[in-house]
Design a protein around this motif. Sequence first.
Motif, mmCIF file in Angstrom:
data_model
loop_
_atom_site.group_PDB
_atom_site.id
_atom_site.type_symbol
_atom_site.label_atom_id
_atom_site.label_comp_id
_atom_site.label_asym_id
_atom_site.label_seq_id
_atom_site.Cartn_x
_atom_site.Cartn_y
_atom_site.Cartn_z
ATOM 1 N N THR A 1 -6.052 9.520 -0.400
ATOM 2 C CA THR A 1 -6.379 8.230 0.326
ATOM 3 C C THR A 1 -4.859 6.803 -0.386
ATOM 4 O OG1 THR A 1 -7.184 8.264 -2.145
ATOM 5 C CG2 THR A 1 -8.851 9.247 -0.609
ATOM 6 N N ARG A 2 -5.562 5.677 0.154
ATOM 7 C CA ARG A 2 -4.525 4.632 0.531
ATOM 8 C C ARG A 2 -4.817 3.836 -0.854
ATOM 9 N NH1 ARG A 2 -3.150 0.922 5.806
ATOM 10 N NH2 ARG A 2 -2.157 2.668 5.752
ATOM 11 N N ARG B 1 2.901 7.821 3.375
ATOM 12 C CA ARG B 1 2.471 6.165 4.631
ATOM 13 C C ARG B 1 2.971 4.709 3.454
ATOM 14 N NH1 ARG B 1 1.438 6.675 9.482
ATOM 15 N NH2 ARG B 1 0.759 8.411 9.952
ATOM 16 N N TRP B 2 4.274 4.269 3.306
ATOM 17 C CA TRP B 2 3.978 2.951 3.031
ATOM 18 C C TRP B 2 4.056 2.227 3.820
ATOM 19 C CZ3 TRP B 2 8.947 0.676 1.864
ATOM 20 C CH2 TRP B 2 9.477 0.975 2.504
ATOM 21 N N GLU C 1 -0.100 6.192 0.886
ATOM 22 C CA GLU C 1 -0.758 6.631 0.972
ATOM 23 C C GLU C 1 -0.292 8.478 0.645
ATOM 24 O OE1 GLU C 1 -3.957 7.766 4.731
ATOM 25 O OE2 GLU C 1 -3.475 5.810 4.169
ATOM 26 N N TYR D 1 0.804 -1.078 0.299
ATOM 27 C CA TYR D 1 -0.386 -0.064 -0.184
ATOM 28 C C TYR D 1 1.204 1.317 0.022
ATOM 29 C CZ TYR D 1 0.730 0.633 5.078
ATOM 30 O OH TYR D 1 1.143 1.257 5.928
ATOM 31 N N ASP E 1 5.661 -0.824 8.239
ATOM 32 C CA ASP E 1 4.090 0.038 8.334
ATOM 33 C C ASP E 1 5.274 1.365 8.206
ATOM 34 O OD1 ASP E 1 1.278 -0.999 7.676
ATOM 35 O OD2 ASP E 1 1.622 -2.185 9.174
ATOM 36 N N SER F 1 -4.327 0.338 -2.278
ATOM 37 C CA SER F 1 -3.407 -0.957 -1.692
ATOM 38 C C SER F 1 -4.207 -2.148 -2.731
ATOM 39 C CB SER F 1 -3.959 -1.442 -0.460
ATOM 40 O OG SER F 1 -5.552 -1.533 -0.141
#
Length: 164
Positions: free
Chosen positions: A121-122, A146-147, A116, A114, A157, A124
């Motif tokens: 929005t994320r 974030r990934w 983000e 994923y 994460d 995935s």
Amino acid sequence: MPRRSTGGVTKQLPHYEQRTGGHLGTVEEIYLNNEKIYYYGDKSYTSLNGCDGSSPYTPQQVCGSGYNELESRELKEGDTSLGKVHLMADASGSKCVATLKYVSVGQASAVSAYVEPEGGTRTSDAGDFKYYAGPATQPAAGKCVRWGGSVGGVGFDAEPGHCD
């Protein structure tokens, strides 16, 4: 069957077919790496089965040739490497995440990826896959992201970063 020369000896060459419904049944088509394999001919084939315990794919193949790796994290359970999560970026600032499996390669099992972007929005990709999860791609120029990803029950994460 035609005769061919094999090192100066002329003879019938062996022939193999897999058939459904007995010896007079239908010849089965076989595939390797999604490519039809023929029972005859002289084409060489290379398996992508990851016999050495690695993935037969690269993160660049998953994300695309314009992406370069920014960071990666190995997913380990004890001393066993289960796979690796890769964060990639292209020249426009888009980010892509690919998780490559190193276990159960060629067999469908749980894997995810994923990305983000901050304030976004994320995106995935998660499920039972044979080789990898991804690409999870988002435009992220000038934004922190974030990934992460997982193989089986082991995941990574990242805190927001790579804010270019």
